[in-house]
Scaffold this motif. Structure first.
Motif, PDB file in Angstrom:
ATOM      1  N   SER A   5       9.484  -0.998  -2.151  1.00 50.38           N
ATOM      2  CA  SER A   5       8.224  -0.437  -2.620  1.00 50.38           C
ATOM      3  C   SER A   5       8.477   0.968  -3.126  1.00 50.38           C
ATOM      4  CB  SER A   5       7.169  -0.430  -1.507  1.00 50.38           C
ATOM      5  OG  SER A   5       7.579   0.383  -0.429  1.00 50.38           O
ATOM      6  N   THR A   6       7.624   1.417  -4.012  1.00 48.55           N
ATOM      7  CA  THR A   6       7.684   2.791  -4.477  1.00 48.55           C
ATOM      8  C   THR A   6       6.267   3.344  -4.513  1.00 48.55           C
ATOM      9  OG1 THR A   6       8.468   4.281  -6.210  1.00 48.55           O
ATOM     10  CG2 THR A   6       7.658   2.133  -6.921  1.00 48.55           C
ATOM     11  N   VAL A   7       6.126   4.591  -4.069  1.00 48.93           N
ATOM     12  CA  VAL A   7       4.826   5.256  -4.008  1.00 48.93           C
ATOM     13  C   VAL A   7       4.990   6.640  -4.628  1.00 48.93           C
ATOM     14  CG1 VAL A   7       3.011   6.141  -2.486  1.00 48.93           C
ATOM     15  CG2 VAL A   7       4.203   4.037  -1.896  1.00 48.93           C
ATOM     16  N   HIS A   8       3.996   7.049  -5.417  1.00 48.32           N
ATOM     17  CA  HIS A   8       4.006   8.369  -6.041  1.00 48.32           C
ATOM     18  C   HIS A   8       2.606   8.943  -5.959  1.00 48.32           C
ATOM     19  CE1 HIS A   8       7.983   7.507  -7.711  1.00 48.32           C
ATOM     20  NE2 HIS A   8       7.504   6.272  -7.832  1.00 48.32           N
ATOM     21  N   ARG A  56      -1.030  18.048   5.757  1.00 50.43           N
ATOM     22  CA  ARG A  56      -1.364  16.872   6.561  1.00 50.43           C
ATOM     23  C   ARG A  56      -1.889  15.682   5.765  1.00 50.43           C
ATOM     24  NH1 ARG A  56       1.456  19.327   9.106  1.00 50.43           N
ATOM     25  NH2 ARG A  56       1.031  20.679  10.856  1.00 50.43           N
ATOM     26  N   LEU A  57      -2.140  15.825   4.463  1.00 47.32           N
ATOM     27  CA  LEU A  57      -2.779  14.740   3.707  1.00 47.32           C
ATOM     28  C   LEU A  57      -2.076  14.492   2.376  1.00 47.32           C
ATOM     29  CD1 LEU A  57      -5.109  12.698   3.471  1.00 47.32           C
ATOM     30  CD2 LEU A  57      -6.459  14.512   2.407  1.00 47.32           C
ATOM     31  N   PHE A  58      -1.662  13.235   2.171  1.00 50.44           N
ATOM     32  CA  PHE A  58      -1.060  12.768   0.923  1.00 50.44           C
ATOM     33  C   PHE A  58      -1.915  11.635   0.376  1.00 50.44           C
ATOM     34  CE2 PHE A  58       1.422   9.361  -1.035  1.00 50.44           C
ATOM     35  CZ  PHE A  58       2.013  10.018  -2.098  1.00 50.44           C
ATOM     36  N   VAL A  59      -2.144  11.628  -0.934  1.00 49.86           N
ATOM     37  CA  VAL A  59      -2.881  10.553  -1.603  1.00 49.86           C
ATOM     38  C   VAL A  59      -2.063  10.122  -2.817  1.00 49.86           C
ATOM     39  CG1 VAL A  59      -4.994   9.933  -2.823  1.00 49.86           C
ATOM     40  CG2 VAL A  59      -5.113  11.464  -0.859  1.00 49.86           C
ATOM     41  N   GLY A  60      -1.876   8.817  -2.976  1.00 49.72           N
ATOM     42  CA  GLY A  60      -1.093   8.327  -4.107  1.00 49.72           C
ATOM     43  C   GLY A  60      -1.330   6.851  -4.355  1.00 49.72           C
ATOM     44  N   GLY A  61      -0.434   6.256  -5.093  1.00 50.97           N
ATOM     45  CA  GLY A  61      -0.506   4.838  -5.405  1.00 50.97           C
ATOM     46  C   GLY A  61       0.891   4.282  -5.585  1.00 50.97           C
ATOM     47  N   GLY A  62       1.004   2.955  -5.485  1.00 56.55           N
ATOM     48  CA  GLY A  62       2.324   2.365  -5.622  1.00 56.55           C
ATOM     49  C   GLY A  62       2.285   0.863  -5.784  1.00 56.55           C
ATOM     50  N   ILE A  63       3.476   0.288  -5.745  1.00 56.60           N
ATOM     51  CA  ILE A  63       3.623  -1.163  -5.885  1.00 56.60           C
ATOM     52  C   ILE A  63       4.798  -1.619  -5.020  1.00 56.60           C
ATOM     53  CG2 ILE A  63       5.140  -1.011  -7.905  1.00 56.60           C
ATOM     54  CD1 ILE A  63       3.597  -3.516  -8.988  1.00 56.60           C
ATOM     55  N   SER A  64       4.673  -2.815  -4.463  1.00 59.23           N
ATOM     56  CA  SER A  64       5.757  -3.446  -3.697  1.00 59.23           C
ATOM     57  C   SER A  64       6.166  -4.727  -4.397  1.00 59.23           C
ATOM     58  CB  SER A  64       5.308  -3.795  -2.272  1.00 59.23           C
ATOM     59  OG  SER A  64       5.050  -2.643  -1.526  1.00 59.23           O
ATOM     60  N   CYS A  65       7.419  -5.095  -4.257  1.00 56.01           N
ATOM     61  CA  CYS A  65       7.933  -6.359  -4.777  1.00 56.01           C
ATOM     62  C   CYS A  65       8.725  -7.023  -3.654  1.00 56.01           C
ATOM     63  CB  CYS A  65       8.811  -6.101  -5.990  1.00 56.01           C
ATOM     64  SG  CYS A  65       9.440  -7.622  -6.739  1.00 56.01           S
ATOM     65  N   ILE A  66       8.184  -8.109  -3.108  1.00 55.90           N
ATOM     66  CA  ILE A  66       8.764  -8.756  -1.930  1.00 55.90           C
ATOM     67  C   ILE A  66       9.113 -10.198  -2.264  1.00 55.90           C
ATOM     68  CG2 ILE A  66       8.397  -9.318   0.507  1.00 55.90           C
ATOM     69  CD1 ILE A  66       8.207  -6.348  -0.008  1.00 55.90           C
ATOM     70  N   TRP A  67      10.304 -10.625  -1.896  1.00 51.96           N
ATOM     71  CA  TRP A  67      10.696 -12.021  -2.058  1.00 51.96           C
ATOM     72  C   TRP A  67      11.168 -12.547  -0.714  1.00 51.96           C
ATOM     73  CZ3 TRP A  67      13.094  -7.847  -4.218  1.00 51.96           C
ATOM     74  CH2 TRP A  67      14.373  -7.549  -3.765  1.00 51.96           C
TER      75      TRP A  67
END
Length: 199
Positions: free
Chosen positions: A60-63, A70-81
């Motif tokens: 997964s990668t998140v940016h 104390r607070l992080f906000v972001g978005g990302g995607i995972s690729c699971i097989w």
């Protein structure tokens, strides 16, 4: 080979924990690249049955943006097989889970102890997509001013849809089954483990 890998990994994490000087995440851009594994344990042995457990793995990668220490906000995607072929009788062992998500994370600090909590909410882009999410608790091993290693464990909610099948009995045909053309939402909750690099 697996025991050697685990031993080296534990030694590395111990060395990082001993030598690291925990620092709060700095305000601004923050990114993560992680290996991610989902466990699908078959607990049939508790009832005297058998079966095989599945092990799914991927990355997964998140940016995003560190708003405060104390607070992080972001978005990302995972690729699971998956590494085995028992996903609901499917013969296809390719990508099985592809969630796109928003991420909220809080980093805590108690002296040198630096735990964190991470909440991901989004949509599985595969299997006719529906809501998916994950909640993990972990530990941040600070490695310099802006680099750290993160280890987390928690639960993953995978949403998917499957085709509804109607069935019945006909005196001439016997038992019958046919698709209705509708899709039904379903969910599974499984343990998740993540190991990653933050930059």
């Amino acid at each position: 080979m697996r025991k050697i890998f685990i031993t080296i990994l534990l030694a590395l994490l111990s060395a990082l924990a001993a030598s690291a000087r925990p620092g709060d995440p700095q305000r601004g851009y923050r990114g993560f690249i992680e290996s991610e594994s989902l466990l699908f344990p078959d607990l049939g042995f508790l009832a005297g049955g058998g079966g095989s457990s599945d092990f799914w793995t991927g990355f997964s990668t998140v940016h995003g943006y560190q708003i405060s220490p104390r607070l992080f906000v972001g978005g990302g995607i995972s690729c699971i097989w998956m590494l085995s072929d028992s996903d609901y009788g499917s013969d296809d062992s390719g990508v099985k889970y592809l969630p796109l998500f928003a991420d909220i994370r809080t980093d805590l600090r108690f002296g040198r102890f630096t735990p964190f909590a991470d909440l991901r909410m989004g949509c599985n882009l595969l299997r006719h997509g529906t809501f998916s999410g994950a909640l993990t608790l972990g530990y941040r091993f600070s490695w310099g001013r802006s680099v750290a290693i993160n280890l987390a464990m928690g639960v993953n909610l995978r949403g998917y849809r499957h085709e509804d099948i109607a069935s019945g009995w006909d005196p001439d045909e016997g038992m019958w089954q046919r698709p209705t053309g509708r899709y039904v939402s379903a969910y599974d909750v499984k343990p998740v483990i993540r190991l990653g690099l933050e930059f």
